[in-house]
Design a protein around this motif. Structure first.
Motif, PDB file in Angstrom:
ATOM      1  N   ILE A 110       1.112  -1.340  -0.064  1.00 47.62           N
ATOM      2  CA  ILE A 110      -0.406  -0.020   0.297  1.00 47.62           C
ATOM      3  C   ILE A 110       0.443   1.326  -0.082  1.00 47.62           C
ATOM      4  O   ILE A 110       0.391   2.226   0.295  1.00 47.62           O
ATOM      5  CB  ILE A 110      -1.190  -0.015   1.523  1.00 47.62           C
ATOM      6  N   LEU A 111       1.869   1.047  -0.381  1.00 47.82           N
ATOM      7  CA  LEU A 111       2.765   2.465  -0.374  1.00 47.82           C
ATOM      8  C   LEU A 111       2.641   2.935  -1.626  1.00 47.82           C
ATOM      9  O   LEU A 111       2.746   2.120  -2.613  1.00 47.82           O
ATOM     10  CB  LEU A 111       4.438   1.752  -0.455  1.00 47.82           C
ATOM     11  N   HIS A 112       1.776   4.613  -1.484  1.00 55.39           N
ATOM     12  CA  HIS A 112       2.191   5.024  -2.962  1.00 55.39           C
ATOM     13  C   HIS A 112       3.763   5.353  -3.764  1.00 55.39           C
ATOM     14  O   HIS A 112       4.763   5.512  -2.153  1.00 55.39           O
ATOM     15  CB  HIS A 112       1.347   7.123  -2.326  1.00 55.39           C
ATOM     16  N   LYS A 113       3.718   5.347  -4.694  1.00 60.02           N
ATOM     17  CA  LYS A 113       4.961   6.391  -4.901  1.00 60.02           C
ATOM     18  C   LYS A 113       5.517   7.134  -4.173  1.00 60.02           C
ATOM     19  O   LYS A 113       7.183   7.115  -4.958  1.00 60.02           O
ATOM     20  CB  LYS A 113       4.352   6.529  -6.085  1.00 60.02           C
ATOM     21  N   ASP A 114       5.205   8.160  -2.779  1.00 54.54           N
ATOM     22  CA  ASP A 114       6.304   8.972  -2.758  1.00 54.54           C
ATOM     23  C   ASP A 114       6.216   8.523  -1.335  1.00 54.54           C
ATOM     24  O   ASP A 114       7.259   9.210  -1.002  1.00 54.54           O
ATOM     25  CB  ASP A 114       4.819  10.019  -2.598  1.00 54.54           C
ATOM     26  N   GLY A 115       6.185   7.272  -1.206  1.00 58.72           N
ATOM     27  CA  GLY A 115       7.273   6.817  -0.316  1.00 58.72           C
ATOM     28  C   GLY A 115       5.704   6.614   1.028  1.00 58.72           C
ATOM     29  O   GLY A 115       6.549   6.406   1.909  1.00 58.72           O
ATOM     30  N   VAL A 116       4.407   6.789   0.993  1.00 64.50           N
ATOM     31  CA  VAL A 116       4.002   7.580   2.016  1.00 64.50           C
ATOM     32  C   VAL A 116       2.847   5.655   2.064  1.00 64.50           C
ATOM     33  O   VAL A 116       2.187   5.734   0.752  1.00 64.50           O
ATOM     34  CB  VAL A 116       3.145   8.747   2.529  1.00 64.50           C
ATOM     35  N   PRO A 117       1.735   5.751   3.088  1.00 64.11           N
ATOM     36  CA  PRO A 117       0.229   4.916   3.232  1.00 64.11           C
ATOM     37  C   PRO A 117       0.024   5.283   1.868  1.00 64.11           C
ATOM     38  O   PRO A 117      -0.715   6.732   2.339  1.00 64.11           O
ATOM     39  CB  PRO A 117       0.622   4.122   3.993  1.00 64.11           C
ATOM     40  N   LEU A 118      -0.607   4.664   1.294  1.00 68.78           N
ATOM     41  CA  LEU A 118      -2.448   5.599   1.115  1.00 68.78           C
ATOM     42  C   LEU A 118      -3.205   4.897   1.760  1.00 68.78           C
ATOM     43  O   LEU A 118      -3.278   4.407   3.199  1.00 68.78           O
ATOM     44  CB  LEU A 118      -2.560   4.309  -0.763  1.00 68.78           C
ATOM     45  N   ARG A 119      -4.250   5.483   2.019  1.00 66.84           N
ATOM     46  CA  ARG A 119      -5.657   5.835   3.093  1.00 66.84           C
ATOM     47  C   ARG A 119      -5.963   4.513   2.706  1.00 66.84           C
ATOM     48  O   ARG A 119      -7.520   4.438   2.176  1.00 66.84           O
ATOM     49  CB  ARG A 119      -5.884   6.907   2.666  1.00 66.84           C
ATOM     50  N   LEU A 128      -4.805   9.136  -1.679  1.00 62.36           N
ATOM     51  CA  LEU A 128      -4.674  10.858  -0.799  1.00 62.36           C
ATOM     52  C   LEU A 128      -5.560  11.604  -0.552  1.00 62.36           C
ATOM     53  O   LEU A 128      -5.774  12.224   0.479  1.00 62.36           O
ATOM     54  CB  LEU A 128      -2.987  11.366  -0.766  1.00 62.36           C
ATOM     55  N   SER A 129      -5.878  11.629  -1.303  1.00 68.22           N
ATOM     56  CA  SER A 129      -7.214  13.403  -1.127  1.00 68.22           C
ATOM     57  C   SER A 129      -8.385  13.412  -1.158  1.00 68.22           C
ATOM     58  O   SER A 129      -9.448  13.948  -0.510  1.00 68.22           O
ATOM     59  CB  SER A 129      -7.493  13.898  -2.489  1.00 68.22           C
ATOM     60  N   VAL A 130      -8.587  11.753  -0.425  1.00 68.50           N
ATOM     61  CA  VAL A 130      -9.909  11.374  -0.192  1.00 68.50           C
ATOM     62  C   VAL A 130     -10.599  10.710   0.587  1.00 68.50           C
ATOM     63  O   VAL A 130      -9.769   9.205   0.894  1.00 68.50           O
ATOM     64  CB  VAL A 130     -10.840  10.022  -1.588  1.00 68.50           C
ATOM     65  N   GLY A 131     -11.034  11.395   2.487  1.00 72.30           N
ATOM     66  CA  GLY A 131     -10.843  10.281   3.345  1.00 72.30           C
ATOM     67  C   GLY A 131     -11.850   9.052   3.127  1.00 72.30           C
ATOM     68  O   GLY A 131     -12.865   9.394   2.350  1.00 72.30           O
ATOM     69  N   ARG A 132     -12.252   8.441   4.612  1.00 72.28           N
ATOM     70  CA  ARG A 132     -12.634   7.376   4.037  1.00 72.28           C
ATOM     71  C   ARG A 132     -13.728   7.007   5.413  1.00 72.28           C
ATOM     72  O   ARG A 132     -13.938   8.415   6.391  1.00 72.28           O
ATOM     73  CB  ARG A 132     -11.891   6.133   4.773  1.00 72.28           C
ATOM     74  N   SER A 133     -14.459   6.898   5.375  1.00 72.06           N
ATOM     75  CA  SER A 133     -15.882   6.746   5.828  1.00 72.06           C
ATOM     76  C   SER A 133     -16.169   4.898   7.410  1.00 72.06           C
ATOM     77  O   SER A 133     -16.312   3.972   6.461  1.00 72.06           O
ATOM     78  CB  SER A 133     -17.328   6.113   5.228  1.00 72.06           C
TER      79      SER A 133
END
Length: 177
Positions: free
Chosen positions: A114-123, A142-147
């Protein structure tokens, strides 16, 4: 990316569990909370904008998860020291009732894929059953919060061990085939 039916990876991570002096940190591993359902949710990084809304909501709903014999575990790649600093400085996180795990080496995030190409985890959110099997996965950009209510709804459905139709809610009839 690991998915439904896969074994959740082994891990051992430092976590912030309190703001009380001398009791702030503990190690949490894949054997912690044995026999319980576990809900892991990953966020990109501390001191950001969407992340605290999700973390605070999971914290507010921690009792609802506990009522379902489930432990919520929040994870990012920030250190446990950064997690503590954020809790100390963010009003919505000060009294958080869930652990904040520090995947600083990115080993768990990498094992899950689940690592994004920028090195941070995705949501990413994983519901893991008491045997350590992944039963549900959801990954947001990364730009959308979960429910959080949706995570609870899915957990309820999984715990029935029955067929749950679209938009099913706890207490409603399941499908009989």
């Amino acid at each position: 990316m690991l998915t439904v039916g896969d074994q959740f990876p082994q891990f051992a991570l430092q976590a912030v569990v309190s703001r009380e002096k001398g009791k702030e940190f503990t190690e949490i591993n894949d054997k912690s909370y044995a026999g319980k359902w576990r809900v892991f949710f990953f966020w990109p990084m501390d001191f950001t904008f969407i992340c605290p809304t999700e973390i605070a909501e999971f914290g507010r709903r921690s009792g609802d998860f506990a009522d379902r014999d489930a432990q919520v575990l929040g994870v990012s790649t920030d250190t446990h020291f950064v997690h503590l600093a954020w809790r100390n400085h963010h009003d919505d996180l000060r009294d958080l009732k869930i652990p904040m795990l520090a995947d600083t080496k990115r080993e768990l995030s990498q094992a899950l894929g689940i690592l994004h190409k920028d090195g941070v985890p995705l949501r990413a959110t994983f519901i893991v059953d008491p045997q350590g099997i992944i039963r549900w996965v959801s990954v947001n950009d990364l730009s959308v919060g979960r429910s959080v209510p949706e995570v609870l709804r899915v957990l309820d459905g999984l715990q029935t061990d029955e067929l749950c139709p679209c938009n099913w809610q706890k207490g409603e009839a399941t499908l009989n085939v």
